[in-house]
Design an enzyme around this catalytic site. Sequence first.
Site, PDB file in Angstrom:
ATOM      1  N   LYS A 120       0.086 -26.103  49.616  1.00 26.37           N
ATOM      2  CA  LYS A 120       0.420 -24.683  49.469  1.00 26.37           C
ATOM      3  C   LYS A 120      -0.836 -23.807  49.387  1.00 26.37           C
ATOM      4  CE  LYS A 120       2.998 -25.192  45.737  1.00 26.37           C
ATOM      5  NZ  LYS A 120       3.019 -26.655  45.518  1.00 26.37           N
TER       6      LYS A 120
ATOM      7  N   ARG B 144       9.615 -21.497  41.196  1.00 22.87           N
ATOM      8  CA  ARG B 144       9.743 -22.950  41.032  1.00 22.87           C
ATOM      9  C   ARG B 144      11.092 -23.323  40.435  1.00 22.87           C
ATOM     10  NH1 ARG B 144       3.805 -23.914  40.798  1.00 22.87           N
ATOM     11  NH2 ARG B 144       3.391 -26.140  40.803  1.00 22.87           N
TER      12      ARG B 144
ATOM     13  N   ARG C 153      -8.061 -34.951  44.970  1.00 23.68           N
ATOM     14  CA  ARG C 153      -8.398 -33.632  44.409  1.00 23.68           C
ATOM     15  C   ARG C 153      -8.931 -33.781  42.982  1.00 23.68           C
ATOM     16  NH1 ARG C 153      -3.743 -29.115  44.482  1.00 23.68           N
ATOM     17  NH2 ARG C 153      -3.098 -30.127  42.551  1.00 23.68           N
TER      18      ARG C 153
ATOM     19  N   ARG D  60      -9.289 -31.250  38.306  1.00 30.58           N
ATOM     20  CA  ARG D  60      -8.163 -30.604  37.628  1.00 30.58           C
ATOM     21  C   ARG D  60      -7.546 -31.566  36.629  1.00 30.58           C
ATOM     22  NH1 ARG D  60      -3.859 -27.285  41.218  1.00 30.58           N
ATOM     23  NH2 ARG D  60      -2.442 -28.202  39.713  1.00 30.58           N
TER      24      ARG D  60
ATOM     25  N   ARG E 136       4.891 -34.368  37.258  1.00 35.98           N
ATOM     26  CA  ARG E 136       5.035 -33.162  38.102  1.00 35.98           C
ATOM     27  C   ARG E 136       5.990 -33.434  39.272  1.00 35.98           C
ATOM     28  NH1 ARG E 136      -0.969 -32.438  39.182  1.00 35.98           N
ATOM     29  NH2 ARG E 136      -0.437 -30.707  40.552  1.00 35.98           N
TER      30      ARG E 136
HETATM   31  P1  AMP Z   1       0.010 -25.372  40.693  1.00 36.06           P
HETATM   32  O1  AMP Z   1      -1.432 -24.994  40.725  1.00 36.06           O
HETATM   33  O2  AMP Z   1       0.882 -24.442  41.488  1.00 36.06           O
HETATM   34  O3  AMP Z   1       0.245 -26.822  41.033  1.00 36.06           O
HETATM   35  O4  AMP Z   1       0.494 -25.194  39.169  1.00 36.06           O
HETATM   36  C1  AMP Z   1      -0.086 -25.964  38.125  1.00 36.06           C
HETATM   37  C2  AMP Z   1       0.817 -25.918  36.900  1.00 36.06           C
HETATM   38  O5  AMP Z   1       0.968 -24.559  36.459  1.00 36.06           O
HETATM   39  C3  AMP Z   1       2.242 -26.420  37.106  1.00 36.06           C
HETATM   40  O6  AMP Z   1       2.335 -27.842  37.007  1.00 36.06           O
HETATM   41  C4  AMP Z   1       2.978 -25.699  35.971  1.00 36.06           C
HETATM   42  O7  AMP Z   1       2.724 -26.310  34.722  1.00 36.06           O
HETATM   43  C5  AMP Z   1       2.299 -24.333  35.962  1.00 36.06           C
HETATM   44  N1  AMP Z   1       2.971 -23.365  36.870  1.00 36.06           N
HETATM   45  C6  AMP Z   1       2.455 -22.799  38.019  1.00 36.06           C
HETATM   46  N2  AMP Z   1       3.357 -21.987  38.587  1.00 36.06           N
HETATM   47  C7  AMP Z   1       4.472 -22.042  37.816  1.00 36.06           C
HETATM   48  C8  AMP Z   1       5.759 -21.449  37.887  1.00 36.06           C
HETATM   49  N3  AMP Z   1       6.096 -20.638  38.904  1.00 36.06           N
HETATM   50  N4  AMP Z   1       6.662 -21.740  36.897  1.00 36.06           N
HETATM   51  C9  AMP Z   1       6.343 -22.543  35.879  1.00 36.06           C
HETATM   52  N5  AMP Z   1       5.160 -23.163  35.749  1.00 36.06           N
HETATM   53  C10 AMP Z   1       4.218 -22.913  36.706  1.00 36.06           C
END
Ligand code: AMP
Length: 190
Positions: A14, A89, A128, A134, A145
């Site tokens: 993404k 999400r 990554r 991260r 996840r």
């Molecule tokens: P990402 O970088 O998009 O993989 O997001 C990393 C983490 O941030 C996720 O595993 C969630 O814990 C949190 N997070 C990001 N976007 C959302 C969202 N729209 N709703 C809830 N948690 C989020």
Amino acid sequence: MKNIIIFGAPGSGKGTYSDEIVNRYGMGHISTGDVLRGEIKNGTELGKIAQGYIDNGQLIPDELMINILAKTYDELPAGKGVIFDGFPRTIAQAEALKVMLAERGHDMGIMVELVVDEETLMARLLNRAIEQGRADDNEETIKKRFAVYHSQTAPLSEWFEKEGMRNVFTWKGDKDLMLSEIFALLDTLK
Ligand code: AMP
């Protein structure tokens, strides 16, 4: 450009494809994961709340997330289109996004779904972890996840299908091919 929602499992690309789309079409970009990581880095109250969820592979509660999203959206220049990366999400987030945009006279635009097999996803996320460090890219948290993705996020595909917004792109082992397929669709929207 219309608004774009980029959708897919952790590691589906993404962020990578969002950057390519932003470069080509010059639109705004909201990555909710980046917003949250920024808050954690700055040691804010929000960051403290978010950290527990992120480290555990869980989603931040919808109400909090929806407020963050609306605030971030309103800070971007209007009218250029935005790519939403990592939001919505959950179905509640999608419903809230629809209302939030309608209140501003905007619409959701289109959804781009990235479909990638789980073996490739795991390999990318572990890679990554080495490259970007991260904290949530370790095998145990990645598995959580994926589980959260399957139970809470994947059902949204159907929601977008019903909205007539869903466009699926399946990974065939070649980034340039995937990108050219996505651009071919987006070029028709300009
Ligand atoms: P990402 O970088 O998009 O993989 O997001 C990393 C983490 O941030 C996720 O595993 C969630 O814990 C949190 N997070 C990001 N976007 C959302 C969202 N729209 N709703 C809830 N948690 C989020």
